[in-house]
Design an enzyme around this catalytic site. Structure first.
Site, PDB file in Angstrom:
ATOM      1  N   ASN A  83      58.421  94.404  89.418  1.00  0.00           N
ATOM      2  CA  ASN A  83      58.738  95.118  88.185  1.00  0.00           C
ATOM      3  C   ASN A  83      58.081  94.374  87.019  1.00  0.00           C
ATOM      4  O   ASN A  83      57.442  93.329  87.220  1.00  0.00           O
ATOM      5  CB  ASN A  83      60.251  95.260  87.994  1.00  0.00           C
ATOM      6  CG  ASN A  83      60.979  93.921  87.974  1.00  0.00           C
ATOM      7  OD1 ASN A  83      60.465  92.919  87.483  1.00  0.00           O
ATOM      8  ND2 ASN A  83      62.194  93.898  88.508  1.00  0.00           N
ATOM      9  N   LEU A  84      58.225  94.885  85.818  1.00  0.00           N
ATOM     10  CA  LEU A  84      57.522  94.302  84.680  1.00  0.00           C
ATOM     11  C   LEU A  84      57.971  92.862  84.421  1.00  0.00           C
ATOM     12  O   LEU A  84      57.158  91.991  84.108  1.00  0.00           O
ATOM     13  CB  LEU A  84      57.746  95.159  83.430  1.00  0.00           C
ATOM     14  CG  LEU A  84      56.796  94.866  82.262  1.00  0.00           C
ATOM     15  CD1 LEU A  84      55.367  95.268  82.615  1.00  0.00           C
ATOM     16  CD2 LEU A  84      57.251  95.592  81.000  1.00  0.00           C
ATOM     17  N   GLU A 120      59.019  90.695  86.595  1.00  0.00           N
ATOM     18  CA  GLU A 120      58.440  89.830  87.621  1.00  0.00           C
ATOM     19  C   GLU A 120      56.952  89.596  87.390  1.00  0.00           C
ATOM     20  O   GLU A 120      56.443  88.502  87.653  1.00  0.00           O
ATOM     21  CB  GLU A 120      58.702  90.433  89.001  1.00  0.00           C
ATOM     22  CG  GLU A 120      60.172  90.361  89.404  1.00  0.00           C
ATOM     23  CD  GLU A 120      60.548  91.296  90.536  1.00  0.00           C
ATOM     24  OE1 GLU A 120      61.631  91.086  91.135  1.00  0.00           O
ATOM     25  OE2 GLU A 120      59.790  92.257  90.819  1.00  0.00           O
ATOM     26  N   ASP A 136      64.430  98.124  95.986  1.00  0.00           N
ATOM     27  CA  ASP A 136      64.549  98.217  97.449  1.00  0.00           C
ATOM     28  C   ASP A 136      64.120  99.599  97.927  1.00  0.00           C
ATOM     29  O   ASP A 136      63.447  99.750  98.956  1.00  0.00           O
ATOM     30  CB  ASP A 136      65.998  97.965  97.887  1.00  0.00           C
ATOM     31  CG  ASP A 136      66.478  96.562  97.551  1.00  0.00           C
ATOM     32  OD1 ASP A 136      65.637  95.667  97.386  1.00  0.00           O
ATOM     33  OD2 ASP A 136      67.706  96.379  97.450  1.00  0.00           O
TER      34      ASP A 136
END
Length: 332
Positions: free
Chosen positions: A206-207, A209, A276
């Site tokens: 995601n952004l 991360e 997930d």
């Protein structure tokens, strides 16, 4: 995008996919209640518990998503000798998930317990040990993965939650072994050490991360995400990046091509577990022969179903088919 083709794929082809999930296996526990007063013992709210729930979390939730799509699903990771492990294995059995890859260690089964008052999370308790298990347990896990790779897997997912299962040594051993068998590896990353994911086929950050591995954080804009993804691909020798971007949707960045997929208009209730779902549905698409673009489109659609639910949630095949039909009707 041919919606009818995707509908047919979800309805029929997912059942033929054979996928292994490796990573940090967890149990998610919820206590739901109502808050009407403050405790006389301390300035904290008193939650009157009305119901409880236990569900699969972490890498086990990825496996849960795959199983609900109808995929042949195996799960590998570490658990303890405790009640939480028993509960976890009961739920895996109920979903027909092969958990022979769960290695029992002398550490606790990673468990997150959340107390929910109304629709507000009041408290979270974590039962865990984040240091990697002893070498003997890690060797057992690697031996199991090698065995599964000899059984013609269609895809392998590494689900890293930073709880000790996904060390640099283990990730590189898994990636190398999978590639030796011609099996694509899709990774859900955690933390700033992405050298352990080198040579992976796909990574799904995601952004937040992505920003953890950049020199300077970026904003949630198409061009910035694309540049950051190419930086990651060069630095860590990763072939493709699937960036999940909350309200901005999802971006599939490949060498020479980028696809930005907008999100559906949807009330966001809880984003937990959405990552997930993205990696599970994307891997199922690849395993079933869909293009990476079609797989990403389907994963983004599935995530829109999950964020409208409270708590860790796995999307089912009927729900995904309904979402696809909804798209056809809105466009037709």
């Amino acid at each position: 995008m041919d919606k009818e083709q995707l509908y047919s794929f979800v309805a029929e082809t997912t059942q033929k996919c054979n996928i292994l999930v490796v990573g940090d296996v967890m149990l998610d526990k919820y206590y739901y209640g109502e808050v009407t007063r403050i405790s006389p013992e301390a300035p904290v709210p008193v939650t009157h518990v009305l119901s409880t729930k236990e569900t699969l979390g972490g890498a086990a939730n990825v496996a849960h998503n795959l199983a609900l799509l109808g995929c042949q699903t195996s799960l590998a990771g570490f658990v303890g000798e405790d009640y939480h492990c028993q509960s976890l294995e009961e739920r895996l059995t109920a979903r027909a998930i092969d958990f022979r890859g769960l290695v029992h260690t002398d550490q606790p089964t990673t468990t997150k317990l959340r107390v929910i008052g109304g629709h507000q999370q009041m408290l979270r308790l974590d039962f865990e040990e984040v240091d990697p298990p002893a070498p003997v347990y890690r060797e057992r896990l690697q031996n199991y993965i090698e065995q599964k790779l000899n059984e013609s897997l269609d895809a392998l997912i590494i689900s890293d939650y930073g709880k000790g299962a996904c060390t640099q040594q283990s990730c590189q051993a898994i990636i190398n072994a999978a590639h030796a068998h011609g099996v694509p590896v899709i990774i859900d990353p955690k933390g700033s050490n992405w050298t352990k994911y080198e040579h992976a086929d796909y990574i799904t950050p995601n952004l937040k991360e992505i920003n953890e591995v950049l020199l300077e954080p970026i904003r949630n804009k198409d061009e910035a995400v694309e540049r950051a993804a190419h930086y990651v691909m060069r630095k860590y020798k990763i072939k493709n990046v699937i960036a999940t971007r909350s309200e901005a949707g999802l971006s599939l960045v490949q060498e020479g091509k980028t696809t930005h997929i907008p999100t559906r208009a949807q009330e966001v209730f809880d984003v937990s577990g959405a990552g997930d779902t993205v990696i599970a549905v994307f891997a199922a698409g690849l395993a079933g022969g869909l293009s990476s673009g079609a797989s990403a489109f389907l994963a983004n659609l599935a995530a829109s179903v999950v964020v409208a639910k409270l708590g860790t949630y796995a999307v089912s095949r009927p729900e995904l088919l309904t979402a696809l039909r909804g798209l056809e009707e809105s466009e037709g």
